[in-house]
Design an enzyme around this catalytic site. Structure first.
Site, mmCIF file in Angstrom:
data_model
loop_
_atom_site.group_PDB
_atom_site.id
_atom_site.type_symbol
_atom_site.label_atom_id
_atom_site.label_comp_id
_atom_site.label_asym_id
_atom_site.label_seq_id
_atom_site.Cartn_x
_atom_site.Cartn_y
_atom_site.Cartn_z
ATOM 1 N N CYS A 89 6.023 1.187 -7.466
ATOM 2 C CA CYS A 89 6.124 2.240 -8.475
ATOM 3 C C CYS A 89 7.546 2.791 -8.516
ATOM 4 C CB CYS A 89 5.107 3.350 -8.217
ATOM 5 S SG CYS A 89 5.030 3.961 -6.532
ATOM 6 N N GLY A 90 8.507 1.900 -8.370
ATOM 7 C CA GLY A 90 9.903 2.291 -8.478
ATOM 8 C C GLY A 90 10.318 3.261 -7.381
#
Length: 289
Positions: A89-90
């Site tokens: 998720c970055g």
């Protein structure tokens, strides 16, 4: 044709990766929509609680309720850090942990003892790697948090604050503004600060039934639990938004890589065909000569 076979293998691998990232993007989009709905549903209740609290609250009443207690000196604080159980998720978890470390350094820089209460495997693993002692750790809260999760997370800390064992409780979470904006934030949960609402400062006469004391006694724990619940649902929505963005970027990057690999493969294949034609023509010329 060894290079061509190698390029075909890479193209197949990138295509498979793109299928996975595209699927994860679609799943995250679906989950994000439901999570955003939970955030929208939680906010009106929180606003209503805050409005009632702001109108009922008076300094005289505050002296009689432990959850409104303002210690003369802050010596011990509980910091609750909300993170995700999964990655991909970055920079979502990284930003939350950076915010938590900054708040931790700020409090300890003032000589305050800080207890860490971590929610989410990513946060647990990070602070264990740093060698920090954890007062509690939770990895059982899903991406669909409930009010029961918030209650189980904060009730013990509420009792400890009321008894004087803690002087404050802070929560680090992802503040959900939109699918593309979920900045990390740290909010003070205890002691309860009456929110400022429109008209709260006006002089009004109320008929209270039951009394203001009974209303505050029931309202304050609800307000604290709802604050933690909102932090949980906003963090869950922020996680799905960040994962959707990360997977979309990965899918776009895979598409660009595929285009480059296919052009390279076609160029290599064309060069091999041209070389084979040249060899045939050269051999035919030699036979004729």
């Amino acid at each position: 044709m060894a290079k061509g076979r190698e390029l075909k293998g890479r193209i197949k691998s990138v295509e498979n990766t793109r299928k996975i990232t595209r699927t994860m993007e679609m799943v995250a989009t679906s989950k994000m929509k439901r999570a955003a709905d939970r955030v929208s549903s939680a906010r009106p209740y929180a606003l209503a609680l805050g409005e009632v609290l702001s109108h009922v609250y008076t300094p005289e009443l505050a002296e009689r309720f432990p959850l409104l207690r303002r210690p003369a000196q802050i010596k011990k604080v509980a910091l609750v850090v909300l993170t995700a159980n999964r990655g991909l998720c970055g920079a979502f978890n990284t930003n939350l942990l950076r915010e938590a470390r900054a708040r931790l350094a700020e409090l300890e820089g003032k000589g305050i003892s800080v207890e860490l209460h971590i929610v989410g495997r990513k946060g647990i693993g990070f602070f264990k790697y740093l060698g920090r002692d954890l007062a509690s750790q939770r990895a059982d809260i899903s991406d669909k948090p409930t009010s029961a999760d918030a209650t189980s997370l904060i009730d013990t800390l509420m009792r400890r604050f009321a008894s004087g064992d803690l002087d404050a409780v802070h929560v680090t979470y992802a503040k959900y503004k939109s699918a593309l904006s979920t900045p990390p934030a740290t909010e003070q949960v205890l002691p309860v600060v009456a929110p400022t609402t429109a008209g709260a400062g006006l002089s009004r006469d109320f008929i209270l039934a039951p009394s203001a004391d009974e209303i505050l006694e029931a309202l304050l724990p609800l307000y604290v639990r709802n604050t933690v619940y909102r932090a949980l649902v906003e963090t869950a929505a922020g996680e799905q938004g960040a994962r959707r963005t990360a997977m979309k970027n990965a899918t776009d990057n895979a598409t660009e890589m595929l285009q480059l690999l296919k052009r390279t493969y076609n160029s290599a294949r064309q060069a091999q065909i041209t070389q084979e034609i040249a060899e045939i023509v050269g051999g035919a010329s030699a036979l004729q000569g």
